[in-house]
Design an enzyme around this catalytic site. Structure first.
Site, PDB file in Angstrom:
ATOM      1  N   SER A 229      -8.531  -6.420  28.551  1.00 34.43           N
ATOM      2  CA  SER A 229      -9.821  -6.480  27.863  1.00 34.43           C
ATOM      3  C   SER A 229     -10.726  -7.550  28.492  1.00 34.43           C
ATOM      4  CB  SER A 229      -9.561  -6.740  26.371  1.00 34.43           C
ATOM      5  OG  SER A 229     -10.701  -6.492  25.592  1.00 34.43           O
ATOM      6  N   ASP A 456     -10.304   4.491  24.487  1.00 33.03           N
ATOM      7  CA  ASP A 456     -10.369   3.061  24.166  1.00 33.03           C
ATOM      8  C   ASP A 456     -11.680   2.765  23.438  1.00 33.03           C
ATOM      9  OD1 ASP A 456     -10.574   0.222  24.211  1.00 33.03           O
ATOM     10  OD2 ASP A 456      -9.299   0.141  25.992  1.00 33.03           O
ATOM     11  N   HIS A 484      -6.646   0.691  22.386  1.00 34.98           N
ATOM     12  CA  HIS A 484      -7.196  -0.319  23.293  1.00 34.98           C
ATOM     13  C   HIS A 484      -6.160  -0.761  24.318  1.00 34.98           C
ATOM     14  CE1 HIS A 484      -9.628  -3.491  24.781  1.00 34.98           C
ATOM     15  NE2 HIS A 484      -9.095  -4.479  24.103  1.00 34.98           N
TER      16      HIS A 484
END
Length: 514
Positions: A229, A456, A484
């Site tokens: 991320s 995602d 995610h």
């Protein structure tokens, strides 16, 4: 009624550790381009060290046992990399060492956020990483500057943070906008007072320069890194600053470095809108779903719950009530991980059929690292704001922000209204961003493997595509699924592809879809 809501400063690792990652086979070759792995005593020549940084690169790390086979240490870096002879800060580092004779070096981790704690991540690394990675690398987590145990940003008391997380504002009214702006000004001033000079230096570029110091004092000629991320942004910025020191980088759940804050908010609003629809479809197909009708009707019921919580916060088993922003946070968390959808179903059932917000409140608190006793285990919420306000320059004015808020609401009716007007806080932030939102190429680096998940919600797949395209040596690996990020929570195909690169330097076939 727009309700500005920052998405949880949620690290990929927070939800990924709730499911077990797969384990696959490895290879015995050394990292690509790095030759024999550097030993902890190897040093770069003086001319390779940034000016004024020799003492930092040359420091010896004093490791201490800190339980469960882990070793902990502090590494000193300059507060301001432009003034290395000035004030310093210490970075908290934790590693799970390996005694394998075929050790490949150190694998540094970042769980995301920004604001996620890498030192916490290492303690559960075996639930994310394959056995082969754990055995071949010293797995190293660190808290970036401003985060948790590394000179943490400090803004408000725990009780004040409770109030901020639960507060909602009607930004369509003059009074609501004034109250929100006043709250933002108070928060910014409190952060400046309690954090001091550090607040001006928690940007991602500074953290990337810290990362190179860490690489060197750990004894690695080149950086091996797995970032999730926001960790993909940190890794990409590092690669752009130090392309010749890139070893094996895996960036999972890519952020597009060229996007503005509004473009990020829009992408995430649309991503979570698609995720709640995917969840609703799955819920309706099973038993015990509190939603009814078709997918559109089911999503409308989720929106109505948020409106009800806004108007009349739901009671819980504690003395706190579930407000609209808290309900939204409680719904968002399980949307990061489709394995948690049954948990969301039960929380929605309790809220919708029993008018009880206890389980949604629990999920909202989990996303913020809030403990049952009212304390916060980390400063993830505060660090999230501080880092983003330095990374994303404020563009436009109030009229433009209001237009953009309308665009968010139209594009994503469920969560879009909660993601608008974030510029108000960064506009009154005590330190103006000097960052440029530009593409990152990392020209001349070793290959960088970017992993994107088609469903995602937090880092939409198109961002991973963009990041892989921007990087001169980027290659995209696709996981066709929901949730995610991918490595450690998806399937054996992803594990084998990532392990193949980190362990053997072998990239997966181009355009591989797992």
């Amino acid at each position: 009624m727009p309700r500005p809501l920052r998405l949880p400063a949620l690290s990929a690792g927070l939800v990924a550790v709730l499911v077990l990652g797969a384990c696959t086979a490895s290879d015995d070759s050394p990292p690509s381009g790095s030759g024999t792995p550097a030993s902890p005593t190897d040093q770069l020549s003086v001319e390779d060290v940034p000016q004024g940084m020799a003492d930092y690169y040359g420091q010896e790390v004093a490791w201490e046992e800190c339980g469960d086979g882990l070793q902990c240490a502090d590494v000193t870096v300059p507060l301001d990399h432009d003034e290395p002879g000035g004030a310093t800060i210490d970075l908290a580092v934790t590693r799970q060492p390996t005694d394998d004779d075929a050790r490949l070096g150190s694998l540094l981790l970042n769980p995301g956020g920004p604001g996620g704690s890498g030192t916490q991540m290492v303690s559960s690394a075996e639930m994310l990483l394959s056995e082969d990675l754990m055995s071949r690398y010293d797995v190293v987590g660190f808290d970036p500057r401003g985060v948790h145990r590394s000179a943490a940003v400090d803004c408000v008391t725990d009780a004040e943070l409770d109030e901020q997380r639960s507060a909602g504002y009607d930004l369509e009214s003059e009074a609501g906008l004034e109250a929100y702006t006043e709250s933002a000004e108070e928060l910014a001033a409190s952060c400046a007072e309690n954090t001091g000079e550090l607040l001006a230096h928690v940007d991602t570029e500074s953290a990337a320069r810290d990362l190179d110091v860490l690489r060197h004092v750990l004894g690695d000629e080149r950086l091996s890194y797995l970032g999730y991320s926001y960790g993909t942004m940190l890794g990409a910025v590092y690669a752009d600053l130090f392309p010749e020191r890139v070893g094996r980088l895996v960036l999972d759940g890519g952020l597009d470095p060229s996007l503005s804050s509004h473009e990020v908010a829009l992408g995430q609003a649309q991503g979570f809108e698609e995720a709640v629809r995917a969840y609703a479809e799955d819920c309706l197909s099973g038993s015990g779903c509190p939603l009814s009708g078709d997918v559109d009707s089911a999503v409308d019921q989720v929106r109505r719950l948020l409106e009800v919580a806004d108007a009349t916060p739901l009671p819980t088993s504690s003395d706190r009530r579930l407000t609209g922003p808290l309900a939204a946070s409680g719904i968002l968390l399980p949307l990061y991980e489709d394995a948690l959808w049954p948990v969301l179903t039960e929380a929605l059932r309790q809220a919708i059929t029993e008018n009880d917000g206890s389980q949604l409140l629990y999920l909202a608190d989990l996303s913020a690292d809030r403990q049952p006793d009212g304390s916060y285990a980390t400063n993830s919420q505060e660090a999230f704001l501080a880092i983003n306000c330095l990374d994303y320059p404020v563009d436009g004015d109030l009229a433009q922000w209001q237009e953009q808020a309308t665009e968010l609401e139209e594009a994503a009716p469920t969560f879009g209204p909660m993601l608008g007007m974030g510029e108000v806080l960064c506009d009154v932030w005590p330190h103006e961003s000097e960052a440029e939102r530009t593409e990152v190429t990392a020209a001349g680096s070793a290959p960088v493997l970017v992993v994107g998940t088609t469903g995602d919600p937090a880092t939409p797949y198109v961002w991973s595509e963009a990041l892989a395209d921007q990087l001169d040596a980027g290659q995209l690996l696709t996981y066709d699924g929901e949730g995610h990020t991918a490595y450690g929570r998806s399937n054996a195909c992803v594990t084998e592809a990532v392990d193949g690169y980190l362990l053997a330097g072998t990239l997966p076939e181009e355009d591989l879809v797992c």
